[in-house]
Scaffold this active site. Structure first.
Site, PDB file in Angstrom:
ATOM      1  N   GLY A  57      10.278  -8.496 -17.846  1.00  0.00           N
ATOM      2  CA  GLY A  57       9.093  -8.956 -18.549  1.00  0.00           C
ATOM      3  C   GLY A  57       8.183  -7.856 -18.460  1.00  0.00           C
ATOM      4  O   GLY A  57       8.469  -6.653 -18.142  1.00  0.00           O
ATOM      5  N   CYS A  58       7.307  -7.915 -19.526  1.00  0.00           N
ATOM      6  CA  CYS A  58       6.397  -6.860 -19.691  1.00  0.00           C
ATOM      7  C   CYS A  58       5.364  -6.844 -18.366  1.00  0.00           C
ATOM      8  O   CYS A  58       5.189  -5.591 -17.773  1.00  0.00           O
ATOM      9  CB  CYS A  58       5.314  -7.159 -20.949  1.00  0.00           C
ATOM     10  SG  CYS A  58       4.604  -8.609 -20.860  1.00  0.00           S
ATOM     11  N   TRP A  59       4.855  -7.771 -17.696  1.00  0.00           N
ATOM     12  CA  TRP A  59       4.018  -7.696 -16.615  1.00  0.00           C
ATOM     13  C   TRP A  59       4.645  -7.224 -15.525  1.00  0.00           C
ATOM     14  O   TRP A  59       4.019  -6.079 -14.749  1.00  0.00           O
ATOM     15  CB  TRP A  59       3.261  -9.014 -16.370  1.00  0.00           C
ATOM     16  CG  TRP A  59       2.151  -9.398 -17.212  1.00  0.00           C
ATOM     17  CD1 TRP A  59       2.115 -10.529 -18.201  1.00  0.00           C
ATOM     18  CD2 TRP A  59       0.853  -8.936 -17.209  1.00  0.00           C
ATOM     19  NE1 TRP A  59       0.948 -10.669 -18.761  1.00  0.00           N
ATOM     20  CE2 TRP A  59       0.125  -9.522 -18.356  1.00  0.00           C
ATOM     21  CE3 TRP A  59       0.322  -7.951 -16.544  1.00  0.00           C
ATOM     22  CZ2 TRP A  59      -1.174  -9.368 -18.500  1.00  0.00           C
ATOM     23  CZ3 TRP A  59      -1.003  -7.669 -16.900  1.00  0.00           C
ATOM     24  CH2 TRP A  59      -1.958  -8.441 -17.906  1.00  0.00           C
TER      25      TRP A  59
END
Length: 316
Positions: A115-117
Site C-alpha cells: 500500500g502507499c501509506w
C-alpha cells in the site's frame, strides 16, 4: 518470446498508470480483455490463464476471485489490492525493505504490491528496529498527507467537481481501524499497530509521511546521527534502490519537503530530523502515491519477476 502481461482492472487509476508505463515495452505483450467482457468470470479466467504475469488492480474481493480463477501453475500474479499483503505464500512487494527482498520477489509466483501509506512507515521504522535502536514494543504514531488520487475514481471525481472549494486538509480513518494496519504492523516489525492518522489534500498526487519519535523513555536513547546512519546503511545495502536518504541537517524548514516533489518518479526520499537535547526526532518520507506508492512499485516488481533491470520503464 515476449512475456504476456494481463492487467485485470486496467481501467482503474492504478491500472491505467501501469499500462502507461508498460506501453512502449518490446519485451512484453500486453493482452487486454474487451470492455464488454471485463465482468465476465469466464472471459477473465481465459485471460488470467493465458498470461505469464497477471497484475490485479481490483478491489480486495475481486482480486481474491481473480486468483481463484487461475487454474494453471504458470501464471504469476502481482496483486495491487490489500487482499494478500500478509497472506501466506505471498511475497511482499517492497523491493528495498530488506537486502534480500528483491530476490524474494524475483523468485515468487505471488507478489502483493504494498500500500502507499505503509511504505513510508516501513521505510522509516523497520531499519531502526532491525538495528536495535528502537524496541519492537515502542509506541509509534504515524501521520501525513496524500493526494486525492489515492482514494480512487470516486474520490477523484468528488475533488475535481468541488475544485477550490474542496477540503484542503481532510483527516480520515478516525475510527483507527484503517485496513493498512495489519500490513504496517507486520512489516515494520512492530509488536502493536501504530496510531495512524492519514489526511487527504486538495491536489492530485504525491505524499509526505511523518513518524514522530519521543525517545526519552527508551532504555538507550539513540542520537539523530545514529538514527540517520541506521536508515542510510539499510537502504545503501540494496542494489538499484529507489529509496534515497537525504543528508542529516539541522533545519527548521526545507523546500524539498513537498508532498509533490517526487511526482512522476519511482523514488522515495527519507529525511531524518532530531533534537538530541530533547531526545526527539522525526522521520519524513516523500514519494508519489501513484508511483512508488502503487503503479511504479508494481512495474518494479514485474521487472524483478521477469529478470530484467528493475529500473526499466521507471523514472528515477
Amino acid at each position: 518470446m515476449a512475456a504476456r502481461v494481463f492487467i485485470d482492472g486496467e481501467a482503474g487509476t492504478t491500472g491505467l498508470q501501469i499500462r502507461e508505463r508498460l506501453a512502449m515495452r518490446r519485451d512484453l505483450e500486453l493482452i487486454s480483455i474487451p470492455e464488454e467482457s471485463r465482468k465476465d468470470p469466464a472471459a477473465r479466467a481465459d485471460y488470467l490463464n493465458r498470461a505469464d504475469v497477471a497484475i490485479l488492480c481490483l478491489p480486495d474481493a475481486a482480486a481474491r476471485e481473480s486468483v481463484a480463477l487461475i487454474e494453471n501453475d504458470t501464471t504469476r500474479v502481482i496483486d495491487a489490492s490489500s487482499a494478500h499483503r500478509i497472506a501466506e505464500g505471498w511475497a511482499y512487494g517492497f523491493a528495498e525493505m530488506d537486502v534480500d527482498q528483491g530476490d524474494i520477489i524475483a523468485a515468487a509466483m505471488r507478489v502483493a504490491n504494498p500500500g502507499c501509506w505503509p511504505q513510508g512507515l516501513i521505510a522509516s521504522v523497520r531499519p531502526l528496529i532491525a538495528a536495535g535502536l528502537l524496541p519492537a514494543d515502542v509506541n509509534v504514531s504515524y501521520h501525513g498527507i496524500s493526494g486525492y488520487s489515492g482514494g480512487g475514481k470516486g474520490m477523484i471525481a468528488d475533488y475535481e467537481a468541488a475544485g477550490n472549494a474542496a477540503n484542503v486538509f481532510a483527516p480520515y480513518a478516525l475510527g483507527f481501524n484503517h485496513k493498512h494496519l495489519p500490513e504496517m504492523t507486520e512489516y515494520t516489525l512492530l509488536e502493536a499497530a501504530p496510531l495512524f492518522t492519514p489526511t487527504v489534500g486538495n491536489y492530485y498526487k504525491g505524499m509526505l509521511t511523518v513518524v514522530p519519535l519521543n525517545l526519552a523513555g527508551l532504555a538507550s536513547v539513540p542520537t539523530g546521527a545514529q538514527l540517520h546512519a541506521a536508515i542510510a546503511d539499510h537502504f545503501a545495502a540494496s542494489s538499484d534502490s529507489f529509496v534515497e536518504v537525504a543528508p542529516l541537517q539541522d533545519l527548521e524548514r526545507a523546500d524539498e519537503l513537498d508532498p509533490q516533489a517526487l511526482n512522476d518518479t519511482n523514488k522515495l526520499r527519507l529525511h531524518v530530523f532530531a533534537n538530541d537535547a530533547r531526545a526527539q526526532a522525526a522521520i519524513l518520507a516523500v514519494y508519489d502515491n501513484l508511483g512508488k506508492g502503487a503503479s511504479g512499485a508494481a512495474v518494479q516488481n514485474l521487472n524483478l519477476m521477469l529478470g530484467v533491470d528493475q529500473t526499466t520503464s521507471l523514472a528515477a
